[in-house]
Design a protein around this motif. Structure first.
Motif, PDB file in Angstrom:
ATOM      1  N   ARG A   1       0.744  -1.173   0.012  1.00  0.00           N
ATOM      2  CA  ARG A   1      -0.002  -0.077   0.060  1.00  0.00           C
ATOM      3  C   ARG A   1       0.850   1.301  -0.067  1.00  0.00           C
TER       4      ARG A   1
ATOM      5  N   PRO B   1      -5.168   3.919  -0.423  1.00  0.00           N
ATOM      6  CA  PRO B   1      -4.054   3.409   0.314  1.00  0.00           C
ATOM      7  C   PRO B   1      -3.617   4.083   1.709  1.00  0.00           C
TER       8      PRO B   1
ATOM      9  N   ARG C   1      -5.141   6.758  -7.861  1.00  0.00           N
ATOM     10  CA  ARG C   1      -4.904   6.025  -6.338  1.00  0.00           C
ATOM     11  C   ARG C   1      -3.490   5.286  -6.513  1.00  0.00           C
TER      12      ARG C   1
ATOM     13  N   SER D   1      -4.571  -3.370  -2.849  1.00  0.00           N
ATOM     14  CA  SER D   1      -4.349  -1.975  -2.600  1.00  0.00           C
ATOM     15  C   SER D   1      -3.586  -1.840  -1.082  1.00  0.00           C
TER      16      SER D   1
END
Lengths: 230, 810
Positions: A84, A109, A154, B719
């Motif tokens: 992440r 994240p 992202r 993620s």
């Protein structure tokens, strides 16, 4: 400066007669700020390589080192945390969380770290991606191109060491593809990102600093002179 | 050519896991419905048996001549008849009395009198007794022996025991000795030539019409016609208000189960449709009409319900038989219709199966409609739709104030509000029922625990004088006696100030009311009878704390403040219900302070059944008012003690002293306890079924919800969400269901609890309503348990998710 290195990285599925060597032992290095494209026919092992580089899958043998850290020496939890913070992913199917807004998907994240996002940076990112007037929208309210831009945002949110993109324009029309491509280029330059992209798009491939070709699990580098031969 | 039904079947076969999940939900619903209907049927049979235990007649016509009796017996709508006559109370041994009833042989059938040994009385000098009653009179009493009694007219009569009858549990539990004599003998005692005609009305005959015809055709006064309302209600033949209440409650419970089952199946279908949006979209793109899609979904429902019927019925039979086996173990007398082999109530199973299939079909209607509305474009895009968002909403606050795991869970449920509310609702039913049924069971238990306060046996002096010290010690040493509780008792004149009473109570004691009480010239209520003051040890006082309703029990406070603990009085419902701690009761010239008030206690009636007030106090306070030594000793038996042997030893110890009366409560207590257990099993059995449906619903919903989010979860893992965070996210989602269920259940259940409590308990004995915290805690524990169980399967599925497969385009 070397940002990524693999050592005899390989992946084998099945055993005996059903054994498939999706990726043969691969040694690869990537420097910071490089833009690398991976090309190859369907089923050649491109996604396998990308997933191993991102720590999404475990190799049969070998290692991957990112920013000095051996990915597969870490426990699952630490690998998730590393992922992440240090790796950004852009998938072909945008894979946004349907119940989170654009802004929340981009900062996902950071939220997973229970940290407070640097909103100045995030705002800059959102503006750069042309999503300012869609901040509070849900993925279902966006076009394909917009959704992919969110996915890119992202991937960039944590200023990761490396961005891995698996056919990021695969589901987009040509106009959106060009937009996404230029955004990826811009972010690589602006934020000094290292970018590895799987693509069938010759334009993207040509724009890369290096091209890796995978065929039957074997990774070879396409020399500069060979590029125009496709 | 395959139509939508054929496609439905193919889908079911192809998606085995989903189909099994669907069929499981349906099977469970049908099993539960079958089990509930079977339980209702068993309960109905139990209430018939229980209601007809003492008498099986439906109608009694009082004071009929022989000729009238004959005419009544010949009626074509009468199945059977007999004659009987109550002959008053006879005194046996100064401390024992007996109710005499005369009857002929047919009358004995109507009164459910069955001979165990010997025969029914044939001559006027003969009497038949129930087995437990014979033992109580004399442990060695047998057929052929004689007993001498004093009849109503004070004359003495000696009867020969002609037969021993099977026990009637009701008589046993209430210690009522019933003696059966001939009809002639009863007529002689009552100096009449008339008797009561007992009639069993044929099934299918309307009772009201029957009664009207007696009045009209046979010129019988309506006042002399009695109906056995309990039995008629149990048989479903009474139009009486209390009978209607029973039907309504039974119908309500059955509906509740069916409703809860519908919710469960609806949820399963709803999620199933949501999972297949692209499939339905594709069918629409290929030319299927919305009606054909709806038919497809409904056909799936029918197929699934047919698959679920047989296993559902089997599960229902098993559940019912397990329950009946348990009940038969507790109360063999009432559940003898269950012989131990498999009990099948065919009508219940047919109703259960039909209702289950209908419920499944009804549950599928809304999801079918939703499926029919899916547009072809849904199949073409890989965009994940997150609901019907029509306008931009101001999102984003949650993720700023909550951790991301909780925010995603909450947001997800907000997008599926209907499913969220429906699932939480089904879980809340159990909480609602626990709260609303609690006052009913509490009232029932209070009524039957009446005997508990007098222990298993007790000895009391007839004139209130003290029991000899040496005798108390001897009683304590009898083998089989666990503990003895000597109590000082005094019959006193107690009054309290009229002005302390509430308006309702004042209204109930005004002139002309059943409990009319007057204030004297000093403003004190003039009591109609004596009151009982009971002095007990400090440890016995502390044992009363579990029955405390107001104030507190502190022996030191009682000693320092001349305090008493007032006993609420159940038999005269308006009496002392307004008195509170801090107020004073005058006993003679002494002012005694009410320090606490406890629940009703049979002890206060031990010496006198018309007591005005009952009060506990310490031995010190008691001594300052009355110097009586202990005149009552209650005792509890050891678990393995033989009550007959202990009782006979007690009788032996007290043989020479006519002032000492010995009473055996053991058998009656045992029956009372078992009846309470049976009621608990029925009541809490229903509640468990409803709660189970709710719990299974949430488990089903969570499992299916996670299965549909494989890709999303894979993405979150990609993620960087750790497994711990995924677990927290799933747990949050489940917890939200639990929180909403608890809110709904308590918000609806607490007011209901209060209403029922006031209606059933406060009205009967004045105990005020208070927040049932222990029920709130139990409900919370059940909810938390359900929530925790519901995440086990989803987490197991999540662990198997491979991130790479989840994020790859299919």
């Amino acid at each position: 400066m070397q940002i990524l290195a693999t050592h005899d990285l390989s992946k084998v599925y099945g055993k005996g007669e059903t054994k498939v060597e999706a990726l043969k032992p691969t040694n690869l290095t990537v420097n910071k700020g490089e833009f690398i494209s991976i090309i190859g026919p369907s089923g050649s092992g491109k996604s396998t390589l990308l997933h191993l580089l991102g720590g999404l899958d475990y190799p049969t043998s070998g290692s991957v080192t990112i920013d000095g850290t051996d990915l597969f020496s870490m426990k699952e939890k630490n690998l998730s945390i590393f992922r992440r913070r240090k790796i950004g992913f852009v998938f072909q199917a945008y894979n946004l969380v349907p119940v989170l807004t654009v802004e929340e998907n981009i900062t996902l994240p950071i939220l997973l770290d229970h940290a407070t996002p640097d909103m100045q940076y995030i705002n800059e990112l959102i503006n750069t991606l042309g999503l300012d007037n869609r901040r509070k929208h849900l993925p279902s309210q966006l076009s394909g191109g917009q959704q992919q831009r969110v996915a890119i945002g992202r991937a960039l949110a944590t200023k990761p060491s490396i961005i891995l993109a698996d056919e990021p324009t695969g589901n987009l029309d040509s106009k959106s593809s060009k937009e996404v491509l230029s955004l990826l280029h811009m972010s690589v330059q602006r934020f000094n990102q290292t970018l590895i992209v799987i693509t069938h798009n010759p334009e993207i491939a040509e724009g890369a600093d290096r091209i890796l070709r995978i065929e039957d699990g074997v990774v070879t580098e396409v020399k500069a002179g060979e590029r125009h031969d496709g | 050519m395959m139509d939508e039904r054929g496609i439905a079947l193919r889908y079911l076969k192809a998606q085995k896991k989903r189909s099994i999940l669907l069929a499981f939900g349906v099977t469970l619903a049908i099993a539960l419905i079958c089990a509930v209907f079977s339980m209702l049927n068993a309960m109905q049979m139990y209430t018939v048996i229980e209601a007809s235990e003492n008498v099986i007649w439906h109608i009694v016509v009082k004071k009929t001549s022989s000729e009238q009796a004959g005419q009544l017996a010949k009626r074509i709508d009468v199945a059977a008849s007999g004659r009987s006559l109550e002959a008053g109370t006879a005194i046996i041994n100064e401390d024992l009395s007996m109710g005499l009833t005369g009857c002929d042989a047919d009358g004995a059938n109507q009164l459910n009198l069955h001979i165990k040994n010997g025969k029914l009385p044939q001559s006027d000098n003969e009497i038949a007794l129930e087995e437990w009653a014979a033992r109580k009179i004399n442990s060695k009493l047998a057929v052929g022996d004689t007993i001498t009694v004093t009849l109503m007219d004070k004359t003495s009569k000696t009867y020969r025991i002609s037969g021993i009858l099977k026990d009637h549990n009701k008589n046993k539990s209430s210690n009522y000795i019933a003696g059966t004599i001939t009809l002639n003998e009863a007529k002689r005692i009552m100096k009449t030539d008339k008797s009561d005609t007992l009639l069993q009305v044929k099934s299918g005959v309307d009772i009201e019409d029957f009664v009207n015809s007696l009045v009209k055709d046979q010129k019988i006064s309506k006042d002399s016609i009695l109906q056995h309302t309990t039995l008629l209600a149990a048989e479903g033949r009474s139009k009486n208000d209390s009978a209607k209440q029973i039907y309504i409650i039974g119908g309500f419970l059955a509906l509740l189960v069916v409703f809860a089952a519908i919710i469960m199946i609806y949820n399963v279908f709803n999620i199933s449709v949501a999972q297949r949006v692209r499939q339905f979209g594709m069918l629409r793109a290929l030319g299927a009409t919305p009606k054909q899609i709806r038919t497809l979904v409904k056909s799936e429902a029918v197929f699934v319900s047919l698959f679920g019927v047989l296993p559902g019925i089997l599960c229902g039979i098993i559940a019912t038989n397990v329950l009946l086996l348990f009940l038969r173990t507790i109360m063999p007398e009432y559940f003898s219709f269950y012989s131990g082999s498999i009990y099948i109530s065919w009508i219940s199973l047919v109703i259960g199966a039909v209702v289950g299939i209908l419920a499944t079909f009804i549950s599928s209607l809304l999801p079918a409609r939703k499926a029919g509305k899916i547009s072809p474009i849904e199949a073409m895009t890989s965009v994940v739709r997150s609901g019907n968002i029509k306008k931009k909403t101001a999102w984003g606050i949650l993720t700023k104030i909550l951790p991301i795991e909780a925010a995603v869970s909450q947001r997800r449920l907000m997008f599926r509000k209907r499913s969220f509310i429906v699932t939480a609702l089904s879980l809340s039913f159990g909480i609602l029922l626990i709260l609303s049924f609690s006052p009913l069971t509490e009232l029932f238990k209070m009524g039957t625990s009446h005997n508990y306060d007098l222990g298993d046996m007790y000895i009391i002096t007839a004139d209130g004088s003290g029991i000899p010290d040496g005798l108390i010690d001897s009683i304590g040493k009898i083998d089989g006696v666990d503990r003895i509780y000597p109590k000082r008792m005094a019959s006193v004149d107690a009054t309290f100030e009229y002005k302390l009473l509430g308006d309702d109570y004042k209204d109930s004691i005004k002139d002309g009311s059943p409990f009319s009480l007057k204030a004297d010239s000093n403003g004190f209520v003039k009591p109609p009878s004596k009151s009982t003051l009971i002095g007990i040890s400090d440890s016995d006082l502390n044992n009363l704390k579990s029955k405390l309703v107001f104030g507190r029990i502190d022996p030191n406070q009682l000693n320092n403040e001349n305090g008493v603990i007032l006993i609420l009085n159940m038999s005269t419902s308006a009496c002392n219900s307004d008195l509170r701690p801090g107020q004073f009761i005058k006993v003679g010239p002494r002012k005694l302070k009410i320090c606490g008030i406890v629940k009703p206690d049979a002890l206060m009636y031990a010496a006198n059944d018309k007591v005005f007030l009952g009060m506990y106090t310490t031995e010190k306070v008691f001594n300052s008012i009355n110097s009586n030594k202990p005149s009552l000793v209650t005792l509890n038996l050891k678990r393995d003690a033989d009550s007959d042997i202990v009782f006979s030893k007690l009788k032996e110890l007290t043989k020479g002293n006519k002032n000492l009366k010995v009473y055996n409560q053991a058998e009656g207590q045992d029956v009372s306890k078992r009846i309470v257990l049976v009621v608990d099993v029925f009541v809490y059995g229903f509640i468990t079924i409803i709660a189970l449906i709710g719990i299974l619903n949430i488990i089903n919903t969570m499992s299916t919800s996670i299965i549909t989010r494989t890709r999303e979860i894979g993405l979150l893992r990609a993620s960087g969400m750790t497994m711990g965070q995924v677990t927290a996210m799933v747990a949050c989602e489940s917890a939200l269901y639990g929180i909403l269920a608890l809110i709904i259940g308590l918000a609806a259940g607490i007011p209901l609890h209060r209403q029922f409590f006031i209606l059933l308990i406060k009205r009967n004995c004045g105990i005020p309503w208070s927040m049932p915290w222990y029920l709130v805690i139990i409900s919370s524990i059940i909810t938390v348990t359900a929530v925790m169980i519901s995440i086990i399967s989803p987490l197991s599925h999540i662990k198997k998710i491979e991130i790479t497969q989840a994020v790859t385009v299919d």
